[in-house]
Design an enzyme around this catalytic site. Structure first.
Site, PDB file in Angstrom:
ATOM      1  N   SER A  56      47.195  46.051 -66.753  1.00 35.95           N
ATOM      2  CA  SER A  56      46.304  44.722 -67.135  1.00 35.95           C
ATOM      3  C   SER A  56      45.414  45.265 -68.113  1.00 35.95           C
ATOM      4  O   SER A  56      45.516  46.565 -68.661  1.00 35.95           O
ATOM      5  CB  SER A  56      45.343  44.891 -65.748  1.00 35.95           C
ATOM      6  OG  SER A  56      46.144  44.438 -64.826  1.00 35.95           O
ATOM      7  N   CYS A  57      44.740  44.249 -68.818  1.00 30.09           N
ATOM      8  CA  CYS A  57      43.910  44.282 -69.808  1.00 30.09           C
ATOM      9  C   CYS A  57      42.697  45.530 -69.448  1.00 30.09           C
ATOM     10  O   CYS A  57      42.499  45.349 -68.237  1.00 30.09           O
ATOM     11  CB  CYS A  57      43.003  43.001 -70.210  1.00 30.09           C
ATOM     12  SG  CYS A  57      44.223  42.109 -70.845  1.00 30.09           S
ATOM     13  N   PRO A  58      42.370  46.432 -70.544  1.00 31.24           N
ATOM     14  CA  PRO A  58      42.446  46.258 -71.748  1.00 31.24           C
ATOM     15  C   PRO A  58      43.752  46.964 -72.268  1.00 31.24           C
ATOM     16  O   PRO A  58      43.848  47.061 -73.484  1.00 31.24           O
ATOM     17  CB  PRO A  58      41.207  46.668 -72.418  1.00 31.24           C
ATOM     18  CG  PRO A  58      40.888  47.912 -71.255  1.00 31.24           C
ATOM     19  CD  PRO A  58      41.380  47.127 -70.397  1.00 31.24           C
TER      20      PRO A  58
END
Lengths: 395, 79
Positions: free
Chosen positions: B17-19
């Site tokens: 997942s981000c970041p």
């Protein structure tokens, strides 16, 4: 027409202005704001009651009114509507996929970060919604403190994210790798359409049986869920990515959205004479905002962002959600039982800018503050890229 | 359409997942020789936008248009 709406994500500026206008409208219709963490705290209370714990004496639950069940509260339907709206759009755009992090440490980071963010948000009396995106347009001064504190918290969160032991190593391999096989049969959009029809039927039922407030909560929740998913609205990234990689898109869009919401809310307050919703500004706002900022970066998502990510199938956000509820519930317990209220909240007071500097001063001051935030964002982005150009490496 | 060239390195970020997709992509590009081609496979919807945009903002170029492959995207970036 169908393709651009369902296949592409929407422009965050348009999405956040729409969310800002809708939240002002929701306030005008119901006298309450778009918020989620208060309901998370009540959910925690309900779970404890099921387990046989009597929480009726806890002051925090008396303050935020733990009555009925989540299904009989408009705030509850805001939350469930958001989940359903996000899920609907994920399915209609055929983008659901179970996504499991490669690094198992993410689950621990998400869970711990979720607890810290849940605790901090409720200590400050609102997350990035009630103490930020919908708090600023209510001219509640606590949201000004919260923004600064959250900025500081995310700064340290971003530092932590950069640590090698925290971020882990990716799998970089030589040569090309093929993408996953794509399923030929596409069923997600049909599922999404069914959910949309059933849910809208349910909202119609709520309105036709005189449960208008629940219906409004369910309807606006749905709209907010659709917007945050399609706009990929991420409050966590707004601050964090500015610090990490000098990315400013989300921060600028949020500031513009808040400005639009402030103007409309100001009109609603002046025309209808509704009292703005003001929360206590105290040391707790500062501490809570800082913890919230740190926690959301650790968890990779805040209480709002995690909702649509969970619906996309990002399994990481399951421990984040559970952590959010646990953190909020621990705070509710500690409020009177651990003396948090006496230590951090008691000395504070509710400050609304409309009362302290007058209506004109409140709106002009708010817009000026947002203008400064916007300018700082642009400055940070430019500064980052200038340093990057000089050093030739990631700052 | 440009002639399709085999990637020198691949960053398989599916599930992250981000970041982290952005951080990993920029760091990988930073460690590569100029002109080498990096293929990034990612399925985090947030990264569909921030990975190509930040690669360009950090001075790298997209070697060809991104490929949408079901629920994931493939990016081709020149270091």
């Amino acid at each position: 027409m169908v393709k651009p709406v369902f296949q592409r994500y929407w422009n965050p500026y348009i999405v956040l202005v729409a969310a800002g206008l809708l939240s002002a409208l929701y306030f005008g219709l119901t006298g309450t704001v778009w918020a989620v963490t208060g309901e998370f705290t009540r959910l925690g209370g309900e779970v404890l009651q099921v387990l046989g714990v009597d929480v009726s004496g806890w002051q925090y639950y008396q303050m935020i009114k733990l009555e009925g069940s989540t299904w009989s509260r408009p705030d509850g339907w805001i939350v469930w509507g958001m989940f359903i709206g996000a899920l609907m759009m994920v399915l209609l755009s055929n983008s659901f996929k179970i996504r499991l992090p490669q690094h198992k440490r993410r689950y621990v980071q998400g869970f711990v970060g979720g607890i810290i963010a849940g605790f901090g948000a409720r200590l400050a009396l609102g997350c990035n919604l009630a103490a930020f995106f919908t708090g600023v347009p209510q001219f509640s001064f606590h949201s000004w403190i919260f923004i600064v504190a959250t900025g500081v918290g995310t700064f340290f969160g971003a530092k932590l994210t950069r640590m090698p032991w925290w971020k882990g190593k990716p799998t970089l391999v030589r040569g090309a790798v093929r993408g996953s096989d794509v399923k030929v049969r596409v069923i997600q959009p049909y599922l999404g359409a069914v959910i949309a029809l059933v849910y809208l039927g349910f909202v119609g039922y709520l309105f036709s049986t005189g449960q208008g407030l629940l219906g409004l909560g369910a309807l606006f929740g749905l709209a907010f869920g659709i917007l945050i998913e399609r706009g990929q609205v991420c409050f966590t990234s707004a601050f964090r990515d500015l610090f990490l990689v000098g990315r400013s898109l989300m921060a600028k869009a949020i500031v513009i959205g808040m400005a639009a919401s402030s103007v409309i809310t100001f009109v609603v307050i002046s025309v209808y004479g509704l009292p703005p919703i003001t929360q206590v500004a105290a040391l707790s706002t500062l501490v809570g905002g800082g913890l919230f900022g740190l926690g959301i970066v650790m968890a990779s998502g805040c209480e709002t962002g995690m909702m649509y990510r969970l619906m996309e199938g990002q399994v990481l956000f399951l421990p984040v959600f559970v952590g959010n509820v646990i953190g909020a519930t621990v705070l509710a317990y500690g409020w009177d039982n651990l003396g948090i209220y006496d230590a951090l909240v008691k000395s504070g007071e509710k400050i609304n800018l409309i009362d302290t500097v007058g209506p004109l001063g409140a709106i002009l001051g708010t817009l000026a503050m947002l203008g400064i935030l916007y300018a700082l964002t642009v400055y940070r982005e430019k500064n980052y890229h200038r340093n990057f150009g000089l050093k030739g490496g990631i700052a | 359409m440009e002639s399709v060239r085999e990637a020198d390195f691949t960053l398989d970020l599916r599930g992250e997942s981000c970041p982290y997709p952005v951080i990993y992509t920029l760091e990988a590009l930073d460690g590569m020789k100029p002109g080498e081609l990096l293929q990034v496979i990612t399925d985090c919807p947030g990264s569909f936008r921030n990975v190509p945009e930040e690669a360009v903002a950090h001075g790298y170029t997209l070697a060809r248009s991104p490929v949408k492959n079901g629920q994931e995207y493939l990016f081709y970036i020149l270091a």
